[in-house]
Design an enzyme around this catalytic site. Structure first.
Site, PDB file in Angstrom:
ATOM      1  N   LYS A   1       0.864  -1.178   0.000  1.00 32.25           N
ATOM      2  CA  LYS A   1       0.000   0.000   0.000  1.00 32.25           C
ATOM      3  C   LYS A   1       0.899   1.226   0.000  1.00 32.25           C
ATOM      4  O   LYS A   1       1.722   1.399   0.902  1.00 32.25           O
ATOM      5  CB  LYS A   1      -0.913  -0.009   1.219  1.00 32.25           C
ATOM      6  CG  LYS A   1      -1.785   1.242   1.304  1.00 32.25           C
ATOM      7  CD  LYS A   1      -2.781   1.170   2.439  1.00 32.25           C
ATOM      8  CE  LYS A   1      -3.621   2.437   2.508  1.00 32.25           C
ATOM      9  NZ  LYS A   1      -4.605   2.377   3.583  1.00 32.25           N
TER      10      LYS A   1
ATOM     11  N   LYS B   1       1.265   9.940   5.703  1.00 34.12           N
ATOM     12  CA  LYS B   1       1.315   8.534   6.128  1.00 34.12           C
ATOM     13  C   LYS B   1       2.593   7.848   5.640  1.00 34.12           C
ATOM     14  O   LYS B   1       2.656   6.632   5.535  1.00 34.12           O
ATOM     15  CB  LYS B   1       0.062   7.811   5.622  1.00 34.12           C
ATOM     16  CG  LYS B   1      -1.249   8.407   6.179  1.00 34.12           C
ATOM     17  CD  LYS B   1      -2.455   7.502   5.926  1.00 34.12           C
ATOM     18  CE  LYS B   1      -3.710   8.034   6.622  1.00 34.12           C
ATOM     19  NZ  LYS B   1      -4.876   7.118   6.495  1.00 34.12           N
TER      20      LYS B   1
ATOM     21  N   GLU C   1       7.675  -6.863   1.680  1.00 29.16           N
ATOM     22  CA  GLU C   1       6.352  -6.968   2.296  1.00 29.16           C
ATOM     23  C   GLU C   1       5.682  -8.285   1.923  1.00 29.16           C
ATOM     24  O   GLU C   1       5.009  -8.916   2.745  1.00 29.16           O
ATOM     25  CB  GLU C   1       5.469  -5.785   1.852  1.00 29.16           C
ATOM     26  CG  GLU C   1       5.972  -4.413   2.318  1.00 29.16           C
ATOM     27  CD  GLU C   1       5.722  -4.165   3.809  1.00 29.16           C
ATOM     28  OE1 GLU C   1       5.061  -4.992   4.466  1.00 29.16           O
ATOM     29  OE2 GLU C   1       6.200  -3.134   4.327  1.00 29.16           O
TER      30      GLU C   1
ATOM     31  N   LYS D   1      -2.215  -1.541  -3.786  1.00 26.15           N
ATOM     32  CA  LYS D   1      -3.049  -0.344  -3.765  1.00 26.15           C
ATOM     33  C   LYS D   1      -2.187   0.895  -3.906  1.00 26.15           C
ATOM     34  O   LYS D   1      -1.159   0.977  -3.229  1.00 26.15           O
ATOM     35  CB  LYS D   1      -3.793  -0.325  -2.429  1.00 26.15           C
ATOM     36  CG  LYS D   1      -4.634   0.879  -2.160  1.00 26.15           C
ATOM     37  CD  LYS D   1      -5.261   0.731  -0.804  1.00 26.15           C
ATOM     38  CE  LYS D   1      -6.074   1.960  -0.483  1.00 26.15           C
ATOM     39  NZ  LYS D   1      -6.626   1.915   0.840  1.00 26.15           N
TER      40      LYS D   1
ATOM     41  N   SER E   1     -10.213   5.470  -4.767  1.00 29.03           N
ATOM     42  CA  SER E   1     -11.160   6.561  -4.987  1.00 29.03           C
ATOM     43  C   SER E   1     -10.699   7.554  -6.051  1.00 29.03           C
ATOM     44  O   SER E   1     -11.491   7.965  -6.904  1.00 29.03           O
ATOM     45  CB  SER E   1     -11.410   7.284  -3.663  1.00 29.03           C
ATOM     46  OG  SER E   1     -10.188   7.721  -3.082  1.00 29.03           O
TER      47      SER E   1
ATOM     48  N   TYR F   1     -15.105   0.771  -6.881  1.00 26.14           N
ATOM     49  CA  TYR F   1     -16.386   1.454  -6.697  1.00 26.14           C
ATOM     50  C   TYR F   1     -17.273   1.263  -7.918  1.00 26.14           C
ATOM     51  O   TYR F   1     -18.447   1.593  -7.901  1.00 26.14           O
ATOM     52  CB  TYR F   1     -16.145   2.945  -6.407  1.00 26.14           C
ATOM     53  CG  TYR F   1     -15.250   3.124  -5.194  1.00 26.14           C
ATOM     54  CD1 TYR F   1     -15.761   3.002  -3.911  1.00 26.14           C
ATOM     55  CD2 TYR F   1     -13.871   3.340  -5.335  1.00 26.14           C
ATOM     56  CE1 TYR F   1     -14.945   3.114  -2.797  1.00 26.14           C
ATOM     57  CE2 TYR F   1     -13.043   3.451  -4.227  1.00 26.14           C
ATOM     58  CZ  TYR F   1     -13.591   3.328  -2.963  1.00 26.14           C
ATOM     59  OH  TYR F   1     -12.774   3.422  -1.859  1.00 26.14           O
TER      60      TYR F   1
HETATM   61  C1  PBG Z   1      -7.181   3.640   5.403  1.00 25.55           C
HETATM   62  C2  PBG Z   1      -7.683   3.393   4.035  1.00 25.55           C
HETATM   63  C3  PBG Z   1      -7.558   4.296   2.979  1.00 25.55           C
HETATM   64  C4  PBG Z   1      -8.155   3.714   1.876  1.00 25.55           C
HETATM   65  C5  PBG Z   1      -8.646   2.469   2.274  1.00 25.55           C
HETATM   66  N1  PBG Z   1      -8.329   2.282   3.612  1.00 25.55           N
HETATM   67  C6  PBG Z   1      -7.010   5.668   2.919  1.00 25.55           C
HETATM   68  C7  PBG Z   1      -5.690   5.941   3.496  1.00 25.55           C
HETATM   69  O1  PBG Z   1      -4.826   5.074   3.626  1.00 25.55           O
HETATM   70  O2  PBG Z   1      -5.502   7.104   3.844  1.00 25.55           O
HETATM   71  C8  PBG Z   1      -8.248   4.368   0.551  1.00 25.55           C
HETATM   72  C9  PBG Z   1      -9.224   3.828  -0.418  1.00 25.55           C
HETATM   73  C10 PBG Z   1      -9.502   4.711  -1.555  1.00 25.55           C
HETATM   74  O3  PBG Z   1      -8.891   5.782  -1.765  1.00 25.55           O
HETATM   75  O4  PBG Z   1     -10.408   4.353  -2.306  1.00 25.55           O
HETATM   76  N2  PBG Z   1      -6.936   2.591   6.209  1.00 25.55           N
END
Ligand code: PBG
Length: 426
Positions: free
Chosen positions: A293, A315, A331, A346, A372, A411
């Site tokens: 991620k 983050k 990982e 992701k 998203s 989505y």
């Molecule tokens: C946080 C989490 C995030 C998403 C899924 N779980 C955002 C982040 O890490 O700040 C993002 C999903 C998306 O953007 O569709 N645990």
């Protein structure tokens, strides 16, 4: 869902083609383009359709032996003449290039293209992320047109029903938690009567056969908007956070979650979660690890949806640097060794190389999260008439599959599944 070989009627000889049933060639939920009954080869036929049909249908009463004797004697009804399609005037007359290999031969008709299609996609590959809240009404999410924070007892059930109806059987829940329930240690995350456990129980009751994935991370519950506990000096505390995540995952499992999905990127959380789940008897609850991620700006609209923007900083001390490739292998090795059942990458489309990397280095199922920002970009470009939204949506999902993803969190799941079932909005 994780199967690597797909079966499509395009891959088998259509034995029933001559009996007139051959046109129902494509399964109801297959992304293979439909080759309708009216498709014709590129050569132009001289005879009309009626003549051709009459030639097939009106037997003269002659026996096979008589017909064979005629053929041996060189007397047989002439087949339709094929004429060479004309090139436009001015087309240069040249000697054809001397080449043995012409890859276009395998792309020359819809039937051939369907037969040789390497990747397939079906609603079984989708996981639909759903935003839920405590309210009764559904609240539109500004940055994600077509997505809502759904009321957990009303809109949510409606949405799951509709998605289920087009073959989507997997869902992942993301809660919008009231500010008053947020805290620095995110303890609401393991409240057995919290929004997520309550919703899981309701969904399991109404739709016993669906697969429920949950998000394991503290950010929706953290007053700091971080995935872990934040120390005074801003450090995200690893092991203490993992302790909380274990309680969160067990609470979700107790409510009936099928797959818990840690998206937090703390070190060692897969092994700790596995032990915690097993200690409580949840040996059958799977773990989908967010293995790779990245600290991505493509999560912007999601954070708006959940009002979960970090209150300070970013983050980057736990999510991966978008510039890194090899690090994903570190990982992967850890998650595999610690007992992950599914590995997730992701974001999705900008990280196809990482999906392929994991696919080639692990035998576990691979998931990709079309996040998203990816969703919103396609929606926005579609709304502005810059691209064909539906086609770009389907292509992006197919590309994630081609890169090696077994399942896709998207989505678009409901819309895409409807298209695959031949009932998509046009
Ligand atoms: C946080 C989490 C995030 C998403 C899924 N779980 C955002 C982040 O890490 O700040 C993002 C999903 C998306 O953007 O569709 N645990």
């Amino acid at each position: 869902m994780a199967s690597t070989v797909s079966f499509s009627p395009a891959n088998v000889q259509m034995l029933q083609a001559r009996s007139g049933h051959g046109h129902a060639a494509f399964g109801s939920c297959s992304a293979v383009p439909r080759a309708g009954p009216r498709l014709r080869s590129t050569a132009i036929r001289v005879s009309s359709e009626q003549e051709a049909a009459a030639a097939v249908r009106a037997p003269s009463g002659r026996t096979i032996e008589e017909c064979e004797a005629d053929a041996v004697a060189g007397k047989f009804p002439a087949p339709p003449q094929l004429v060479r399609p004309k090139a436009p005037e001015g087309t240069p007359e040249i000697r054809p290039l001397d080449m043995a290999k012409r890859p276009r031969r395998n792309r020359k008709s819809p039937a051939l293209r369907a037969a040789f299609q390497e990747t397939s996609i079906s609603p079984a590959n989708f996981v639909l992320p759903l935003f839920i809240h405590e309210g009764e009404e559904d609240a539109p999410i500004g940055a994600m047109p077509g997505c809502y924070r759904l009321g957990w007892r009303h809109g949510l059930l409606d949405e799951v029903y509709k998605a289920h109806d087009v073959g989507v059987n997997s869902f992942v829940l993301f809660p919008k938690v009231p500010d008053a329930l947020k805290s620095p240690t995110g303890d609401e995350a393991y409240n057995d009567n919290g929004l997520v456990p309550r919703t899981i129980r309701l969904l399991k009751d109404k739709f016993p056969d669906i697969v429920i994935y949950t998000d394991v991370a503290l950010d929706p519950y953290s007053s700091d908007g971080h995935d872990g506990i934040v120390r005074e000096d801003g450090v995200i505390m690893n092991d203490e956070t993992v302790y909380q995540l274990c309680k969160q995952a067990v609470s979700q499992a107790r409510a009936g979650a099928d797959v818990v999905s840690p998206s937090d990127m703390m070190d060692g959380r897969i092994g700790a979660l596995r032990s915690a789940l097993d200690a409580e008897g949840f040996h059958d609850v799977s773990i989908m690890s967010y293995t790779a991620k990245y600290a991505s700006s493509f999560y912007g609209p999601f954070r708006e949806a959940l009002d979960s923007n970090p209150r300070f900083g970013d983050k980057k001390t736990y999510q991966m640097n978008p510039a890194n490739y090899r690090e994903a292998l570190i990982e992967t090795a850890a998650d595999e060794a610690e007992g992950a059942d599914i590995l997730l990458v992701k974001p999705g489309l900008p990280y196809l190389d990482i999906i392929r990397l994991l696919r080639d280095n692990s035998a576990l199922p691979i998931a990709a999260y079309q996040v998203s920002g990816e969703y919103s970009m396609i929606k926005a470009a579609g709304a502005l008439g810059m691209v064909d939204e539906q086609k770009v949506m389907m292509e992006s999902l197919m590309c994630l599959r081609r890169a090696g993803a077994d399942v896709i969190l998207t989505y678009f799941a409901r819309h895409a599944a409807a298209v695959l079932c031949g009932m998509g909005p046009k």
